[in-house]
Each structure stands twice: as structure tokens, then as C-alpha cells.
Design a protein around this motif. Sequence first.
Motif, PDB file in Angstrom:
ATOM      1  N   LEU A  47       1.785  14.392  -6.915  1.00  0.00           N
ATOM      2  CA  LEU A  47       2.367  14.117  -8.072  1.00  0.00           C
ATOM      3  C   LEU A  47       1.595  13.377  -9.165  1.00  0.00           C
ATOM      4  O   LEU A  47       1.097  12.244  -8.837  1.00  0.00           O
ATOM      5  CB  LEU A  47       3.851  13.382  -7.898  1.00  0.00           C
ATOM      6  N   ARG A  48       1.662  13.810 -10.351  1.00  0.00           N
ATOM      7  CA  ARG A  48       0.815  13.039 -11.380  1.00  0.00           C
ATOM      8  C   ARG A  48       1.409  13.192 -12.633  1.00  0.00           C
ATOM      9  O   ARG A  48       2.495  14.178 -12.993  1.00  0.00           O
ATOM     10  CB  ARG A  48      -0.617  13.667 -11.576  1.00  0.00           C
ATOM     11  N   GLY A  49       1.312  12.306 -13.658  1.00  0.00           N
ATOM     12  CA  GLY A  49       2.084  12.456 -14.945  1.00  0.00           C
ATOM     13  C   GLY A  49       1.458  11.274 -15.770  1.00  0.00           C
ATOM     14  O   GLY A  49       0.354  10.665 -15.393  1.00  0.00           O
TER      15      GLY A  49
ATOM     16  N   THR B 278       3.818   0.217 -13.924  1.00  0.00           N
ATOM     17  CA  THR B 278       4.034   0.378 -12.413  1.00  0.00           C
ATOM     18  C   THR B 278       5.135   1.593 -12.341  1.00  0.00           C
ATOM     19  O   THR B 278       6.199   1.449 -12.711  1.00  0.00           O
ATOM     20  CB  THR B 278       4.313  -0.759 -11.702  1.00  0.00           C
ATOM     21  N   VAL B 279       4.591   2.499 -11.639  1.00  0.00           N
ATOM     22  CA  VAL B 279       5.750   3.912 -11.633  1.00  0.00           C
ATOM     23  C   VAL B 279       5.798   3.697  -9.800  1.00  0.00           C
ATOM     24  O   VAL B 279       5.064   3.813  -9.165  1.00  0.00           O
ATOM     25  CB  VAL B 279       4.975   5.333 -11.874  1.00  0.00           C
ATOM     26  N   THR B 280       7.107   4.061  -9.469  1.00  0.00           N
ATOM     27  CA  THR B 280       7.608   4.039  -8.270  1.00  0.00           C
ATOM     28  C   THR B 280       7.953   5.155  -7.990  1.00  0.00           C
ATOM     29  O   THR B 280       8.984   6.112  -8.391  1.00  0.00           O
ATOM     30  CB  THR B 280       8.852   3.050  -8.111  1.00  0.00           C
TER      31      THR B 280
ATOM     32  N   ASP C 206       3.973   2.959  -4.858  1.00  0.00           N
ATOM     33  CA  ASP C 206       3.668   2.492  -6.278  1.00  0.00           C
ATOM     34  C   ASP C 206       2.276   2.981  -6.916  1.00  0.00           C
ATOM     35  O   ASP C 206       1.267   3.130  -6.027  1.00  0.00           O
ATOM     36  CB  ASP C 206       3.846   1.109  -6.422  1.00  0.00           C
ATOM     37  N   ALA C 207       2.206   3.317  -7.977  1.00  0.00           N
ATOM     38  CA  ALA C 207       0.999   3.520  -8.718  1.00  0.00           C
ATOM     39  C   ALA C 207       1.163   2.917 -10.091  1.00  0.00           C
ATOM     40  O   ALA C 207       2.112   2.793 -10.778  1.00  0.00           O
ATOM     41  CB  ALA C 207       0.809   5.186  -8.972  1.00  0.00           C
ATOM     42  N   VAL C 208      -0.036   2.746 -10.599  1.00  0.00           N
ATOM     43  CA  VAL C 208      -0.168   2.163 -11.984  1.00  0.00           C
ATOM     44  C   VAL C 208      -1.092   2.974 -12.957  1.00  0.00           C
ATOM     45  O   VAL C 208      -1.828   3.464 -12.515  1.00  0.00           O
ATOM     46  CB  VAL C 208      -0.752   0.391 -11.901  1.00  0.00           C
ATOM     47  N   SER C 209      -0.317   3.063 -14.033  1.00  0.00           N
ATOM     48  CA  SER C 209      -0.971   4.232 -14.917  1.00  0.00           C
ATOM     49  C   SER C 209      -2.157   3.405 -15.533  1.00  0.00           C
ATOM     50  O   SER C 209      -2.352   2.014 -15.888  1.00  0.00           O
ATOM     51  CB  SER C 209       0.185   4.270 -16.328  1.00  0.00           C
ATOM     52  N   ASN C 210      -3.156   4.302 -15.613  1.00  0.00           N
ATOM     53  CA  ASN C 210      -4.411   3.731 -16.325  1.00  0.00           C
ATOM     54  C   ASN C 210      -4.530   3.606 -17.743  1.00  0.00           C
ATOM     55  O   ASN C 210      -3.518   3.822 -18.338  1.00  0.00           O
ATOM     56  CB  ASN C 210      -5.496   4.807 -15.760  1.00  0.00           C
TER      57      ASN C 210
ATOM     58  N   GLY D 274      -2.665   5.990 -19.786  1.00  0.00           N
ATOM     59  CA  GLY D 274      -1.133   6.465 -19.384  1.00  0.00           C
ATOM     60  C   GLY D 274      -1.053   7.284 -18.077  1.00  0.00           C
ATOM     61  O   GLY D 274       0.394   7.538 -17.792  1.00  0.00           O
ATOM     62  N   GLN D 275      -1.991   7.624 -17.565  1.00  0.00           N
ATOM     63  CA  GLN D 275      -1.749   8.542 -16.430  1.00  0.00           C
ATOM     64  C   GLN D 275      -1.635   7.894 -15.061  1.00  0.00           C
ATOM     65  O   GLN D 275      -2.177   6.753 -14.787  1.00  0.00           O
ATOM     66  CB  GLN D 275      -3.109   9.443 -16.269  1.00  0.00           C
ATOM     67  N   TYR D 276      -0.608   8.287 -14.400  1.00  0.00           N
ATOM     68  CA  TYR D 276      -0.486   7.970 -12.803  1.00  0.00           C
ATOM     69  C   TYR D 276      -0.849   9.188 -11.863  1.00  0.00           C
ATOM     70  O   TYR D 276      -0.569  10.295 -12.277  1.00  0.00           O
ATOM     71  CB  TYR D 276       0.672   7.303 -12.856  1.00  0.00           C
ATOM     72  N   ASN D 277      -1.058   8.816 -10.592  1.00  0.00           N
ATOM     73  CA  ASN D 277      -1.142   9.836  -9.487  1.00  0.00           C
ATOM     74  C   ASN D 277      -0.819   9.401  -8.306  1.00  0.00           C
ATOM     75  O   ASN D 277      -1.130   8.237  -7.783  1.00  0.00           O
ATOM     76  CB  ASN D 277      -2.686  10.161  -9.363  1.00  0.00           C
ATOM     77  N   PHE D 278       0.086  10.210  -7.566  1.00  0.00           N
ATOM     78  CA  PHE D 278       0.473   9.989  -6.093  1.00  0.00           C
ATOM     79  C   PHE D 278      -0.189  11.176  -5.372  1.00  0.00           C
ATOM     80  O   PHE D 278       0.156  12.449  -5.699  1.00  0.00           O
ATOM     81  CB  PHE D 278       1.938  10.035  -5.949  1.00  0.00           C
ATOM     82  N   ALA D 279      -1.234  10.849  -4.446  1.00  0.00           N
ATOM     83  CA  ALA D 279      -1.806  11.781  -3.661  1.00  0.00           C
ATOM     84  C   ALA D 279      -1.234  11.885  -2.316  1.00  0.00           C
ATOM     85  O   ALA D 279      -0.833  10.839  -1.849  1.00  0.00           O
ATOM     86  CB  ALA D 279      -3.320  11.632  -3.509  1.00  0.00           C
ATOM     87  N   ALA D 280      -1.279  12.983  -1.564  1.00  0.00           N
ATOM     88  CA  ALA D 280      -0.831  13.365   0.011  1.00  0.00           C
ATOM     89  C   ALA D 280       0.504  12.628  -0.051  1.00  0.00           C
ATOM     90  O   ALA D 280       0.953  12.085   0.835  1.00  0.00           O
ATOM     91  CB  ALA D 280      -1.837  12.399   0.791  1.00  0.00           C
TER      92      ALA D 280
END
Length: 74
Positions: free
Chosen positions: A30-32, A45-47, A58-62, A65-71
Motif C-alpha cells: 500500500l502506498r500513497g 505518521t500514517v497508521t 506505522d509509516a512516515v511520509s517523506n 508526502g509519500q508513504y509506503n507499506f510493503a509486505a
Amino acid sequence: MRSPLKYVVVALAMLVFAGAAHAQTFTGGLRGAVRDANGVIPGVTVTLLNEGTGATRDAVSNDEGQYNFAAVPP
């Protein structure tokens, strides 16, 4: 007559390929991007919540503004 060696080779090949097939996993990603009317928002921080288990990641936008959840499991 058929050679017994042929059957042994076929059996070994099936065992090798069965192990490779078992090792496969099913995951996605999932990315956005986090944005508002003024543009991208870095450092947010995106949960990600698994509603079935209650587990979170959790992931933090770079800087863009992009974030990524892998696997991510299904």
C-alpha cells in the motif's frame, strides 16, 4: 520395459518443485501521498490497521508526502 531411473528422476524433480511452490507467500503493498490544499505534507505518521487482528503498522511520509507499506498480508 521402463527404466526405474526415469521414475526416480521424475520423483526427485517433483519434490524439488513442490518445495519451491510451498515457499511462495501472498502479500501486497500500500502506498500513497499525504496532501492538502497547499500541497504535500512531509513527516506525517500514517497508521495501517488490521481490523481482524487489531495489529497496526506505522509509516512516515517523506519529503514528497509519500508513504509506503510493503509486505502487507491479505
